[in-house]
Design a protein around this motif. Structure first.
Motif: not given
Length: 250
Positions: A10-37
């Protein structure tokens, strides 16, 4: 219920997504989250273990490996991923974006887009979206309840979203048609504990805590597909119960 053969054809395609509201974070914090992920993705499957940054503008510049995650490299990538008009100043309130792809063959190609640090005042200012393979051995390994639960758990722990989901695009479209787009209820869904307490849900639904942050809801042990009316009916029943508990609003 669907059979394994149904799942493969069956040609059903899939994805995963995470969603959150306003959260001010500098590049360093985004990088730490990305590295963990990215490290948690690597533990899920070999297809999710090698990532290269997509150049900005897309298609220009040399390939930049992101594995193993290097915080200075990721920090610089997020710093360069700021929104701006051509030749204009950074638009900081719109956040920072880094996109990456794996080195898989065509049928094993996956990509991830990580957008964080936005403090624009609307419901889902920040998002992490992971495409998933649609066919082949990689899809057979990844499109399973245990692996997708691990992927969504990684999203929950790394990004601390309001909600996250792994589902098919066809199921998402079905949810949209019913006007139930925030949040979507997918094959695997994460709801932050800030939304409230998840009520008891009918079999075969399974629930798992994600530390003290929220709950994973796994609708079926086999691959969820809109081709199966039992799956669709179960999803609608579970959504109704969650909505009654006040968990499915914006």
């Amino acid at each position: 219920m669907t059979t394994d053969a149904d799942s493969r054809t069956y040609p059903e395609t899939y994805y995963a997504g995470a969603y959150w509201g306003p959260r001010r974070e500098p590049p360093e914090a985004c990088a730490r989250r990305a590295a963990a992920f990215l490290n948690m993705l690597a533990a899920c499957d070999l297809l999710l273990a090698n990532w290269n940054k997509i150049p900005k503008p897309r298609g220009k510049g040399r390939k930049t490996p992101l594995m193993p995650p290097d915080l200075p490299t990721l920090t610089e990538a997020f710093r360069r991923g700021v929104n701006r008009e051509p030749g204009g100043p950074p638009i900081e309130h719109l956040g920072l974006t880094v996109s990456a792809y794996n080195d898989g063959a065509r049928q094993d190609f996956v990509s991830v887009s990580m957008h964080c640090g936005s403090y624009e005042q609307h419901s889902s200012a920040n998002v992490c979206v992971l495409s998933l393979p649609s066919k082949g051995e990689g899809a057979e390994r990844i499109l399973t309840a245990p692996v997708l639960a691990q992927v969504v758990r990684g999203m929950a722990l790394a990004w601390e979203p309001d909600w996250a989901v792994a589902m098919s695009h066809a199921h998402r479209d079905l949810e949209d048609e019913r006007g139930k787009a925030d949040p979507w209820l997918g094959w695997v869904t994460y709801l932050s504990s800030q939304r409230g307490t998840v009520p008891p849900l009918p079999a075969p639904v399974r629930m798992e805590p994600v530390e003290d942050r929220g709950t994973l809801i796994i609708l079926t042990p086999e691959r969820f597909t809109v081709a199966n009316p039992e799956h669709v009916a179960l999803a609608r029943r579970v959504r109704e119960l969650l909505a009654r508990a006040g968990l499915m609003g914006p």
